[in-house]
Design a protein around this motif. Structure first.
Motif, PDB file in Angstrom:
ATOM      1  N   ASN A 102      -6.304   1.424   0.233  1.00  0.00           N
ATOM      2  CA  ASN A 102      -6.218   2.841  -0.171  1.00  0.00           C
ATOM      3  C   ASN A 102      -7.578   3.380  -0.631  1.00  0.00           C
ATOM      4  O   ASN A 102      -7.940   4.510  -0.314  1.00  0.00           O
ATOM      5  CB  ASN A 102      -5.157   3.020  -1.264  1.00  0.00           C
ATOM      6  CG  ASN A 102      -3.750   3.066  -0.679  1.00  0.00           C
ATOM      7  OD1 ASN A 102      -3.558   3.516   0.461  1.00  0.00           O
ATOM      8  ND2 ASN A 102      -2.766   2.591  -1.420  1.00  0.00           N
TER       9      ASN A 102
ATOM     10  N   HIS B 237      -5.397  -0.305  -4.532  1.00  0.00           N
ATOM     11  CA  HIS B 237      -5.442  -1.282  -3.443  1.00  0.00           C
ATOM     12  C   HIS B 237      -6.684  -1.002  -2.583  1.00  0.00           C
ATOM     13  O   HIS B 237      -6.978   0.151  -2.280  1.00  0.00           O
ATOM     14  CB  HIS B 237      -4.174  -1.170  -2.573  1.00  0.00           C
ATOM     15  CG  HIS B 237      -4.012  -2.324  -1.647  1.00  0.00           C
ATOM     16  ND1 HIS B 237      -4.831  -2.518  -0.556  1.00  0.00           N
ATOM     17  CD2 HIS B 237      -3.144  -3.373  -1.655  1.00  0.00           C
ATOM     18  CE1 HIS B 237      -4.465  -3.621   0.072  1.00  0.00           C
ATOM     19  NE2 HIS B 237      -3.447  -4.161  -0.575  1.00  0.00           N
TER      20      HIS B 237
ATOM     21  N   ASP C 196       1.520   1.770  -3.931  1.00  0.00           N
ATOM     22  CA  ASP C 196       0.331   1.584  -4.765  1.00  0.00           C
ATOM     23  C   ASP C 196       0.012   2.879  -5.526  1.00  0.00           C
ATOM     24  O   ASP C 196      -1.025   3.519  -5.310  1.00  0.00           O
ATOM     25  CB  ASP C 196      -0.831   1.176  -3.830  1.00  0.00           C
ATOM     26  CG  ASP C 196      -2.151   1.079  -4.530  1.00  0.00           C
ATOM     27  OD1 ASP C 196      -2.166   0.635  -5.690  1.00  0.00           O
ATOM     28  OD2 ASP C 196      -3.168   1.459  -3.918  1.00  0.00           O
TER      29      ASP C 196
ATOM     30  N   ILE D 130       0.835  -1.216   0.000  1.00  0.00           N
ATOM     31  CA  ILE D 130       0.000   0.000   0.000  1.00  0.00           C
ATOM     32  C   ILE D 130       0.870   1.266   0.000  1.00  0.00           C
ATOM     33  O   ILE D 130       0.403   2.339  -0.339  1.00  0.00           O
ATOM     34  CB  ILE D 130      -1.040   0.066   1.147  1.00  0.00           C
ATOM     35  CG1 ILE D 130      -0.375   0.029   2.511  1.00  0.00           C
ATOM     36  CG2 ILE D 130      -2.098  -0.997   1.006  1.00  0.00           C
ATOM     37  CD1 ILE D 130      -1.333   0.460   3.617  1.00  0.00           C
TER      38      ILE D 130
ATOM     39  N   PRO E 215      -5.526   8.369   2.179  1.00  0.00           N
ATOM     40  CA  PRO E 215      -4.572   7.365   1.699  1.00  0.00           C
ATOM     41  C   PRO E 215      -3.321   8.057   1.184  1.00  0.00           C
ATOM     42  O   PRO E 215      -3.355   9.244   0.845  1.00  0.00           O
ATOM     43  CB  PRO E 215      -5.318   6.688   0.545  1.00  0.00           C
ATOM     44  CG  PRO E 215      -6.265   7.718   0.047  1.00  0.00           C
ATOM     45  CD  PRO E 215      -6.623   8.593   1.228  1.00  0.00           C
TER      46      PRO E 215
END
Ligand code: NAP
Length: 304
Positions: free
Chosen positions: A126, A123, A118, A115, A137
């Motif tokens: 997130n 993800h 990402d 994450i 996020p």
């Protein structure tokens, strides 16, 4: 009223320039941001997207880690590669080019992306954070983040506005709705089952269209003075004056043109500002990917 035409190429260039300046400063401290791309198979569209992303990295001083796997690769091999990249300190962002071949389970591959790397923002953790109050996020998906960046850079007021998003896909409609909500807009999401869609759309101060239907939004559906962001990219045939399909002299193939989900020519007479297609949202996606990669590199080194 004739709308301000939002120049996505210029805004994207400004974002890329800002990223380049910050990358130069990081490199001077010995920190080189790195983006790994994972391309499975040889779809021409995917190959050209990945090439454009690698070129953008080269321009901005971001190191590219290209990974190309054959169409026949197994799920376990893709997973092993994503796990390796997730553990590699030189990699600050991992981009798995979608779509993956049918025999690969896209969800489990995307779930394996760290994450903290990402950069596509896909993800589920997130995306979940995007929808939760007070839980920002590290990465928001690139095209939706590009929509917000365009609105910000033209000085649109998002907070308190009535925003309508056409489309609820995981990659555009849903995340752009969550981003607008996070910026205190009052958001309505329309989709294929929405009743009396035109009357909902007519209430929008900010309208984001992401349904993939050419010229779906007509001038009578738009509130005068609205900000209209057209994410749609649709290919239409170019016709000769007699109505037959035009053929390219150069390639011998049928000529096509790109249009958005909004009837641009008519809606620009009603809206306050509008993005064209092409040249509106499109160029923002890679610019925001570069911005996300920079963000990943800074976070990895504890720089805020
Ligand atoms: P998608 O996954 O096909 O989703 C389309 C969404 O539109 C769905 O939520 C669907 O509703 C809704 N929809 C379809 N027809 C509708 C109708 N007649 N009335 C109301 N809602 C309708 O598409 P996407 O991936 O989000 O992409 C949308 C468009 O954005 C496409 O043209 C795509 O090419 C473009 N795009 C551009 C960029 C970029 O510029 N960088 C990036 C990504 C996508 P249901 O959920 O009810 O089916």
């Amino acid at each position: 009223m004739t709308a301000q035409i939002i120049d996505g190429k210029a805004v994207a260039a400004a974002v890329r320039n800002d990223v380049k300046e910050e990358v130069t400063k990081l490199r001077a401290k010995g920190i080189v941001p790195g983006l790994a791309t994972v391309l499975v198979g040889a779809r021409p569209d995917s190959m050209s997207y990945v090439t454009a992303k690698r070129q953008a990295c080269a321009e901005l001083g971001i190191e590219s880690f290209p990974n190309e796997l054959p169409e026949t690769v197994s799920q376990a091999e893709v997973l092993a590669l994503v796990n390796k990249l997730s553990a590699d300190a030189k990699v600050n962002g991992i981009l798995v080019q979608l779509p993956l071949p049918k025999h690969i389970d896209e969800e489990s591959i995307l779930n394996a992306v760290s994450i903290n790397k990402d950069v596509d923002g896909f993800h589920p953790i997130n995306v979940g954070k995007l929808g939760m109050k007070g839980r920002e996020p590290l990465f928001a998906p690139c095209t939706p983040a590009g929509v917000i960046e365009l609105l910000d850079r033209i000085g649109a007021t998002i907070s308190g506005s009535r925003a309508v998003v056409l489309g609820r896909s995981n990659i555009v409609g849903l995340p752009v709705s969550l981003l607008l909500l996070g910026r205190d807009a009052t958001v309505t999401i329309c989709h294929s089952r929405t009743k009396d869609l035109a009357s909902v759309v007519r209430q929008a101060d900010i309208l984001v269209a992401a349904i993939g239907k050419p010229k779906f939004v007509t001038a009578d559906m738009v509130k005068p003075g609205a900000y209209v962001i057209d994410v749609g990219v649709n290919s239409l045939p170019v016709l000769n004056p007699d109505g037959s399909q035009a053929i390219s002299e150069k390639t011998g193939k049928p000529r096509t043109k790109l249009v958005g989900d909004v009837d641009f020519e008519a809606v620009k007479e009603v809206a306050a500002a509008i993005t064209p297609v092409p040249g509106g949202v499109g160029p923002m996606t890679i610019a925001m990917l570069m911005k996300n990669t920079l963000r990943g590199a800074k976070a990895a080194h504890g720089i805020t």
